[in-house]
Design a protein around this motif. Structure first.
Motif, mmCIF file in Angstrom:
data_model
loop_
_atom_site.group_PDB
_atom_site.id
_atom_site.type_symbol
_atom_site.label_atom_id
_atom_site.label_comp_id
_atom_site.label_asym_id
_atom_site.label_seq_id
_atom_site.Cartn_x
_atom_site.Cartn_y
_atom_site.Cartn_z
ATOM 1 N N TYR A 1 0.780 -1.303 -0.014
ATOM 2 C CA TYR A 1 0.052 -0.056 -0.149
ATOM 3 C C TYR A 1 0.770 1.147 0.013
ATOM 4 C CZ TYR A 1 0.948 0.571 4.875
ATOM 5 O OH TYR A 1 1.296 0.946 6.107
ATOM 6 N N ILE A 2 0.351 2.357 -0.546
ATOM 7 C CA ILE A 2 0.982 3.555 -0.548
ATOM 8 C C ILE A 2 1.177 4.100 0.808
ATOM 9 C CG2 ILE A 2 1.118 6.017 -1.536
ATOM 10 C CD1 ILE A 2 -0.464 4.935 -3.961
ATOM 11 N N ASN A 3 2.451 4.428 1.236
ATOM 12 C CA ASN A 3 2.350 4.955 2.693
ATOM 13 C C ASN A 3 3.226 6.272 2.612
ATOM 14 O OD1 ASN A 3 5.215 4.108 2.145
ATOM 15 N ND2 ASN A 3 5.731 4.168 4.345
ATOM 16 N N GLY A 4 3.573 6.683 1.655
ATOM 17 C CA GLY A 4 4.045 8.174 1.718
ATOM 18 C C GLY A 4 3.940 8.615 0.082
ATOM 19 N N VAL A 5 3.574 10.007 0.113
ATOM 20 C CA VAL A 5 3.513 10.555 -1.199
ATOM 21 C C VAL A 5 3.862 12.333 -0.805
ATOM 22 C CG1 VAL A 5 1.026 11.102 -0.847
ATOM 23 C CG2 VAL A 5 1.841 11.140 -2.964
ATOM 24 N N SER A 6 4.436 12.802 -1.729
ATOM 25 C CA SER A 6 4.926 14.162 -1.632
ATOM 26 C C SER A 6 5.259 14.820 -2.969
ATOM 27 C CB SER A 6 6.061 14.427 -0.785
ATOM 28 O OG SER A 6 7.309 13.720 -1.388
ATOM 29 N N VAL A 7 4.946 16.272 -2.818
ATOM 30 C CA VAL A 7 5.218 17.323 -4.285
ATOM 31 C C VAL A 7 6.614 17.365 -3.702
ATOM 32 C CG1 VAL A 7 4.848 19.480 -5.131
ATOM 33 C CG2 VAL A 7 2.986 17.869 -4.406
ATOM 34 N N VAL A 8 7.474 16.943 -4.572
ATOM 35 C CA VAL A 8 8.770 17.333 -4.358
ATOM 36 C C VAL A 8 9.439 18.490 -5.453
ATOM 37 C CG1 VAL A 8 9.584 14.996 -3.684
ATOM 38 C CG2 VAL A 8 9.487 15.444 -6.277
ATOM 39 N N PHE A 9 8.592 18.800 -6.326
ATOM 40 C CA PHE A 9 8.941 19.944 -6.985
ATOM 41 C C PHE A 9 7.385 20.463 -7.577
ATOM 42 C CE2 PHE A 9 9.708 22.089 -11.201
ATOM 43 C CZ PHE A 9 10.766 22.919 -10.579
ATOM 44 N N GLY A 10 7.600 21.856 -7.546
ATOM 45 C CA GLY A 10 6.372 22.483 -8.037
ATOM 46 C C GLY A 10 5.146 22.808 -6.948
ATOM 47 N N PRO A 11 4.146 23.377 -7.272
ATOM 48 C CA PRO A 11 2.895 23.785 -6.194
ATOM 49 C C PRO A 11 2.133 22.942 -6.043
ATOM 50 C CG PRO A 11 2.402 24.452 -8.330
ATOM 51 C CD PRO A 11 3.845 24.072 -8.479
ATOM 52 N N GLY A 12 1.299 22.966 -5.077
ATOM 53 C CA GLY A 12 0.226 22.118 -4.628
ATOM 54 C C GLY A 12 0.472 21.174 -3.485
ATOM 55 N N MET B 1 0.648 29.180 -12.733
ATOM 56 C CA MET B 1 1.260 30.167 -13.771
ATOM 57 C C MET B 1 2.706 30.383 -13.632
ATOM 58 S SD MET B 1 -0.223 33.840 -14.456
ATOM 59 C CE MET B 1 0.079 34.634 -12.694
ATOM 60 N N PHE B 2 3.313 30.543 -12.179
ATOM 61 C CA PHE B 2 4.722 30.660 -12.143
ATOM 62 C C PHE B 2 5.425 29.521 -12.034
ATOM 63 C CE2 PHE B 2 2.385 34.134 -10.050
ATOM 64 C CZ PHE B 2 2.843 35.123 -10.713
ATOM 65 N N ASN B 3 4.888 28.393 -11.678
ATOM 66 C CA ASN B 3 5.798 26.981 -11.693
ATOM 67 C C ASN B 3 4.627 25.946 -12.198
ATOM 68 O OD1 ASN B 3 7.561 24.969 -11.257
ATOM 69 N ND2 ASN B 3 7.872 25.425 -9.350
ATOM 70 N N PRO B 4 4.566 25.671 -13.607
ATOM 71 C CA PRO B 4 3.460 24.761 -14.088
ATOM 72 C C PRO B 4 3.881 23.309 -14.086
ATOM 73 C CG PRO B 4 4.778 25.918 -15.812
ATOM 74 C CD PRO B 4 5.309 26.193 -14.614
ATOM 75 N N VAL B 5 4.905 22.901 -13.715
ATOM 76 C CA VAL B 5 5.373 21.515 -13.679
ATOM 77 C C VAL B 5 5.340 21.103 -12.118
ATOM 78 C CG1 VAL B 5 7.355 19.733 -14.078
ATOM 79 C CG2 VAL B 5 6.978 21.924 -15.649
ATOM 80 N N VAL B 6 4.743 19.894 -11.922
ATOM 81 C CA VAL B 6 4.435 19.281 -10.551
ATOM 82 C C VAL B 6 5.292 17.784 -10.514
ATOM 83 C CG1 VAL B 6 2.751 18.614 -8.889
ATOM 84 C CG2 VAL B 6 2.377 20.678 -10.286
ATOM 85 N N VAL B 7 5.975 17.761 -9.657
ATOM 86 C CA VAL B 7 6.587 16.237 -9.521
ATOM 87 C C VAL B 7 6.134 15.736 -8.320
ATOM 88 C CG1 VAL B 7 8.698 14.887 -9.539
ATOM 89 C CG2 VAL B 7 8.507 17.048 -11.097
ATOM 90 N N ILE B 8 5.569 14.686 -8.351
ATOM 91 C CA ILE B 8 5.057 13.920 -7.449
ATOM 92 C C ILE B 8 5.546 12.744 -7.114
ATOM 93 C CG2 ILE B 8 2.971 12.889 -6.063
ATOM 94 C CD1 ILE B 8 1.244 14.675 -7.936
ATOM 95 N N GLU B 9 6.176 12.295 -5.799
ATOM 96 C CA GLU B 9 6.706 11.083 -5.582
ATOM 97 C C GLU B 9 5.916 10.346 -4.519
ATOM 98 O OE1 GLU B 9 10.964 11.459 -4.197
ATOM 99 O OE2 GLU B 9 11.645 12.053 -6.241
ATOM 100 N N TRP B 10 5.830 8.986 -4.848
ATOM 101 C CA TRP B 10 5.317 8.143 -3.545
ATOM 102 C C TRP B 10 6.113 6.797 -3.453
ATOM 103 C CZ3 TRP B 10 4.114 7.708 -8.890
ATOM 104 C CH2 TRP B 10 3.935 6.455 -9.390
ATOM 105 N N THR B 11 6.012 6.403 -2.206
ATOM 106 C CA THR B 11 6.573 5.010 -1.947
ATOM 107 C C THR B 11 5.462 4.031 -1.424
ATOM 108 O OG1 THR B 11 6.962 5.964 0.576
ATOM 109 C CG2 THR B 11 8.629 6.011 -1.210
ATOM 110 N N GLN B 12 5.861 2.815 -1.301
ATOM 111 C CA GLN B 12 4.903 1.819 -1.096
ATOM 112 C C GLN B 12 5.655 0.741 -0.032
ATOM 113 O OE1 GLN B 12 2.639 1.250 -5.332
ATOM 114 N NE2 GLN B 12 3.300 -0.513 -4.319
#
Length: 196
Positions: A132-143, A162-173
């Motif tokens: 199961y997914i136990n960790g998730v975070s936005v490592v780059f970008g907003p939100g 508008m200022f930072n249109p790229v979002v990178v989300i990482e997760w671990t299981q």
């Protein structure tokens, strides 16, 4: 210790070890379909749930490890696209069975035209899988990204995008609690075998 008891314990250790090894497997493999649904101001505008238009990937799942181009379904053919890409992080961090990332690129979507954006990323973890997914975070970008243990949900504002249109989300299981219990049982049986 009697020989039949020793054989029984050895057999149990092997069976439990096989179960643990299979449960440590990640649920997600390359080219597995992921549902990516994009909303702008709570309107479903792009992604797997949108109607197919032109050369866009709307209406199709995103394939893990690949690149998808989803267009604004209300204004097709204008190049108002969200690009989605994903991949595995290898090796995963210590103690994790799997780690991955997904990139949401709003550069061409004109995200500032909307007050809020929401993305559902579904199908990352099989409901009957061992992890199961136990960790998730936005490592780059907003939100902000959150999880229910099976899926990931991201929320952000149009102004921030508008200022930072790229979002990178990482997760671990990690293994589900049942898998961890079996792992503990394997260790206990192995200890009993060594003591005797």
């Amino acid at each position: 210790m009697r020989e039949p008891t020793r054989r029984l314990i050895a057999f149990a250790v092997v069976v439990v070890g096989i179960f643990v090894a299979s449960s440590a497997r990640a649920d997600l493999s390359m080219d597995d379909p992921i549902v990516v649904n994009g909303f702008a101001d709570d309107i479903p505008l792009w992604g797997t749930h949108s109607m197919m238009n032109g050369t866009s990937d709307n209406g199709l799942p995103h394939l893990f490890g690949g690149l998808s181009q989803f267009e604004n379904a209300d204004l097709p053919g204008l190049g108002l696209d969200v690009l989605v890409s994903s991949d595995e992080i290898f090796p995963p961090p210590p103690g994790k069975t799997f780690a991955g990332f997904i990139i949401l690129d709003f550069t061409f979507f004109e995200p500032e035209s909307f007050f809020s954006h929401h993305v559902d990323i579904l199908g990352l973890k099989e409901p009957d899988g061992a992890n199961y997914i136990n960790g998730v975070s936005v490592v780059f970008g907003p939100g902000l990204a959150t999880t229910d243990g099976f899926n990931i949900f991201w929320d952000g504002s149009g102004e921030d995008l508008m200022f930072n249109p790229v979002v990178v989300i990482e997760w671990t299981q990690v293994p589900a609690p049942a898998g961890l219990a079996v792992l503990g049982l394997a260790g206990m049986l192995g200890g009993v075998r060594r003591r005797r």
